[in-house]
Every structure is written in C-alpha cells, then in structure tokens.
Scaffold this motif. Sequence first.
Motif, PDB file in Angstrom:
ATOM      1  N   THR A  63      15.675  13.181  86.394  1.00  0.00           N
ATOM      2  CA  THR A  63      16.232  11.861  86.644  1.00  0.00           C
ATOM      3  C   THR A  63      17.100  11.859  87.887  1.00  0.00           C
ATOM      4  O   THR A  63      17.594  12.903  88.315  1.00  0.00           O
ATOM      5  CB  THR A  63      17.026  11.371  85.416  1.00  0.00           C
ATOM      6  N   ASN A  67      21.496   7.759  87.977  1.00  0.00           N
ATOM      7  CA  ASN A  67      21.073   7.045  86.773  1.00  0.00           C
ATOM      8  C   ASN A  67      21.478   7.771  85.500  1.00  0.00           C
ATOM      9  O   ASN A  67      21.572   9.000  85.486  1.00  0.00           O
ATOM     10  CB  ASN A  67      19.552   6.874  86.770  1.00  0.00           C
ATOM     11  N   ARG A  68      21.657   6.999  84.455  1.00  0.00           N
ATOM     12  CA  ARG A  68      21.837   7.559  83.113  1.00  0.00           C
ATOM     13  C   ARG A  68      20.474   7.537  82.442  1.00  0.00           C
ATOM     14  O   ARG A  68      19.697   6.603  82.612  1.00  0.00           O
ATOM     15  CB  ARG A  68      22.833   6.723  82.317  1.00  0.00           C
ATOM     16  N   ASP A  70      17.822   7.035  79.590  1.00  0.00           N
ATOM     17  CA  ASP A  70      17.621   6.198  78.414  1.00  0.00           C
ATOM     18  C   ASP A  70      16.674   6.951  77.484  1.00  0.00           C
ATOM     19  O   ASP A  70      15.460   6.983  77.713  1.00  0.00           O
ATOM     20  CB  ASP A  70      17.032   4.850  78.827  1.00  0.00           C
ATOM     21  N   THR A  71      17.218   7.570  76.448  1.00  0.00           N
ATOM     22  CA  THR A  71      16.403   8.411  75.561  1.00  0.00           C
ATOM     23  C   THR A  71      15.389   7.590  74.763  1.00  0.00           C
ATOM     24  O   THR A  71      14.351   8.126  74.379  1.00  0.00           O
ATOM     25  CB  THR A  71      17.278   9.257  74.619  1.00  0.00           C
ATOM     26  N   ASP A  72      15.661   6.312  74.538  1.00  0.00           N
ATOM     27  CA  ASP A  72      14.663   5.468  73.863  1.00  0.00           C
ATOM     28  C   ASP A  72      13.440   5.282  74.764  1.00  0.00           C
ATOM     29  O   ASP A  72      12.301   5.351  74.297  1.00  0.00           O
ATOM     30  CB  ASP A  72      15.253   4.106  73.488  1.00  0.00           C
ATOM     31  N   ARG A  73      13.676   5.043  76.054  1.00  0.00           N
ATOM     32  CA  ARG A  73      12.559   4.918  76.994  1.00  0.00           C
ATOM     33  C   ARG A  73      11.789   6.233  77.082  1.00  0.00           C
ATOM     34  O   ARG A  73      10.560   6.235  77.136  1.00  0.00           O
ATOM     35  CB  ARG A  73      13.062   4.532  78.386  1.00  0.00           C
ATOM     36  N   ASP A 116      11.835  10.462  86.974  1.00  0.00           N
ATOM     37  CA  ASP A 116      12.416   9.128  87.135  1.00  0.00           C
ATOM     38  C   ASP A 116      11.767   8.456  88.341  1.00  0.00           C
ATOM     39  O   ASP A 116      11.839   8.963  89.458  1.00  0.00           O
ATOM     40  CB  ASP A 116      13.915   9.292  87.344  1.00  0.00           C
ATOM     41  N   ALA A 156      18.513   4.209  82.206  1.00  0.00           N
ATOM     42  CA  ALA A 156      19.119   3.125  81.431  1.00  0.00           C
ATOM     43  C   ALA A 156      19.219   1.898  82.300  1.00  0.00           C
ATOM     44  O   ALA A 156      19.516   1.991  83.498  1.00  0.00           O
ATOM     45  CB  ALA A 156      20.489   3.557  80.927  1.00  0.00           C
TER      46      ALA A 156
END
Length: 157
Positions: A63, A67-68, A70-73, A116, A156
Amino acid sequence: MHERAREFAETARDRHGFDPDVREFDAGTRTAEDAAAAIGCRVAQIASSLAVTDGTDVAVVVTSGANRLDTDRVADVLGWETADLADPEEVRAATGWAIGGVPPFAHARPLRVLVDESLLAFDEVWAAAGTPDAVFPVDPERLVALADAESAAVAAA
C-alpha cells in the motif's frame, strides 16, 4: 550492506532477474514518513508491504505510505470473509522477513500479492529491501509484474 538486505538483493536477482538498487539509511525507514524524509520523496511513493491473514491463509498487500489499509476491501478482493494484519510470527513464517523489512516479492513461499492502485500513478516508488533501514526504487508497473500481483483499491476511503 546489511546481510538481510544483501539476501533480498540476491534473491531478487536469482529468482526474478531484477537487480535492485538497495539503499540503506542510518536514520531508518521504519515508517513511511521516515522513509520519505530519508529518501527525499513523497510519502505516497513509499510502497509499504503489509501481511494480512484470514486466520488460515496469508497474503501481502503493498500500500501507499499515504494511505490506510481497508481490511474489508482487502478481504473482498481476496475472496475472504475477513482480513486482519498478521502477527509478527505469521509475517516471518509466510514471507521470510520481519515486519518493517518485508519486500513486495522474494518471499519465503508463494503468496498472493495485492498492490494499492494509487501507487501506479507514480513513475517510481520505494519499497523495503529486507530490513527496516533498506529500500529500493522501482517502477510500480514493474513491481506489480515482479510480485505477480494484482492492483486493487485497498485504501480506506
């Protein structure tokens, strides 16, 4: 050159036909901000390799340092129900490298790698080269190819 950085460079050459220009910084490159300051690039050009797990499998997500994750993505892209950051022992077992020095490729075993998509906007990004103080520059498209990775929206919102 630190032994682990040399090991990464040799593995990159032997396994991937890529000769990385490994650079070491005494000030350290442990965080994306530290790395960008030491290198003289934007934080967004730091390609941070993070290991994630669903409790069974491990993958690497590269990544942008700006950026942070997003573990759901990440879970959606990988087809997992959930994704969490792997613990230090899982990271070392899966990648062969310690947290802070995990390169985007040249892992201990074949791993799925996501990159990313925001990194693809740059001509050059900087990734870890086996230690928290060693990095190398690479064209992000080349990084995707070397890691046999998939570019994805993993940041995120």
